[in-house]
Scaffold this motif. Structure first.
Motif, short mmCIF file in Angstrom:
data_model
loop_
_atom_site.label_atom_id
_atom_site.label_comp_id
_atom_site.label_asym_id
_atom_site.label_seq_id
_atom_site.Cartn_x
_atom_site.Cartn_y
_atom_site.Cartn_z
N UNK A 24 3.16 -3.07 6.44
CA UNK A 24 3.05 -4.44 6.93
C UNK A 24 1.78 -5.12 6.39
N UNK A 25 0.67 -4.40 6.44
CA UNK A 25 -0.59 -4.96 5.96
C UNK A 25 -0.57 -5.12 4.44
N UNK A 26 -0.01 -4.12 3.75
CA UNK A 26 0.08 -4.22 2.29
C UNK A 26 0.90 -5.43 1.88
N UNK A 27 2.00 -5.65 2.57
CA UNK A 27 2.83 -6.83 2.27
C UNK A 27 2.06 -8.12 2.50
N UNK A 53 0.35 -6.60 -1.96
CA UNK A 53 0.10 -5.38 -2.72
C UNK A 53 1.41 -4.62 -2.88
N UNK A 54 1.67 -4.13 -4.07
CA UNK A 54 2.88 -3.36 -4.34
C UNK A 54 2.83 -2.03 -3.59
N UNK A 55 3.77 -1.84 -2.67
CA UNK A 55 3.82 -0.59 -1.91
C UNK A 55 4.16 0.57 -2.84
N UNK A 56 5.02 0.33 -3.81
CA UNK A 56 5.39 1.37 -4.77
C UNK A 56 4.17 1.83 -5.56
N UNK A 113 -6.62 6.26 6.73
CA UNK A 113 -7.11 4.90 6.48
C UNK A 113 -8.18 4.90 5.38
N UNK A 114 -9.04 5.93 5.39
CA UNK A 114 -10.04 6.06 4.34
C UNK A 114 -9.37 6.27 2.98
N UNK A 138 -0.88 1.34 16.65
CA UNK A 138 -1.32 2.65 16.20
C UNK A 138 -1.12 2.74 14.69
N UNK A 139 -1.96 3.56 14.06
CA UNK A 139 -1.82 3.74 12.62
C UNK A 139 -0.48 4.41 12.34
N UNK A 140 0.26 3.85 11.39
CA UNK A 140 1.57 4.39 11.04
C UNK A 140 1.94 3.90 9.65
N UNK A 141 2.86 4.57 8.97
CA UNK A 141 3.32 4.09 7.66
C UNK A 141 3.87 2.66 7.74
N UNK A 142 4.51 2.34 8.85
CA UNK A 142 5.07 0.99 9.01
C UNK A 142 3.96 -0.05 9.10
#
Length: 201
Positions: A114-117, A121-124, A73-74, A106-110
């Motif tokens: 989700x938060x980036x979307x 924010x461009x995930x790429x 997360x940091x 829980x923290x996860x790539x998914x």
């Protein structure tokens, strides 16, 4: 003018609650306020968060899970600060803390995607920049600032009020504090009713 530094565990339950109290405390003042969110991940901050959740810090699996999540997360925060600026980076941490501490996710790539979307924010672009050398340098810079200011736990809040008689000194609050205690720190009254460490820098 107030300058406020929030040293936080980016997924920490106490850090999330403390931030809400601080923002409420300073919102009543007719002053310019500059906020600095500084997520830091150390063994001490991880242990404190696990303890606050009433879990065993002696459980290696639990410690490793929270440690890796906080570190990632940091790293996310510093990546976002680089590609989209401080405002969205802070909002990411706020959204992440809400998801983990209020919605029991829980923290996860998914969850990150989700938060980036939600922040548009461009995930790429995020993934492309996340492994750059700058990110590690930026994280190290924040750890050095924490070390220079003797920050050893999270949450720790440092408040500078440049309009009072203390000049460029600041007030440090270690641990959680309620709104009244934070207001006392702002006006320079060190007589608080809790066991929090409140001192002049």
């Amino acid at each position: 003018m107030f300058e406020i530094f929030f040293f936080v565990n980016p997924i920490g339950i106490n850090c999330y609650q403390n931030k809400q109290e601080i923002i409420a405390a300073v919102s009543g003042y007719n002053q310019n306020i500059s906020y600095h969110f500084i997520p830091i991940t150390t063994m001490n901050t991880i242990r404190n968060d696990i303890k606050a959740r009433h879990l065993s810090s002696n459980n290696v699996e639990v410690f490793n899970t929270f440690s890796q999540s906080a570190y990632n997360a940091t790293k996310d925060y510093h990546t976002l600060k680089l590609i989209v600026g401080n405002k969205k980076a802070r909002q990411y941490i706020i959204n992440l803390q809400h998801a983990i501490n209020d919605m029991n996710k829980t923290y996860s790539p998914e969850l990150v995607d989700e938060i980036l979307n939600s922040l548009d924010v461009s995930i790429k672009n995020f993934k492309k920049n996340r492994e750059s050398n700058y990110i590690k340098l930026s994280m190290d810079k924040d750890l050095k600032l924490a070390d220079d200011l003797n920050v050893v736990t999270t949450p720790t809040t440092i408040i500078f009020n440049y309009d009072d008689d203390r000049g460029d000194s600041g007030m440090m609050i270690e641990g959680c504090a309620n709104r009244e205690e934070i207001e006392s720190a702002i006006v320079g009254d060190k007589q608080t009713s809790s066991d929090n460490s409140l001192r002049l820098l």
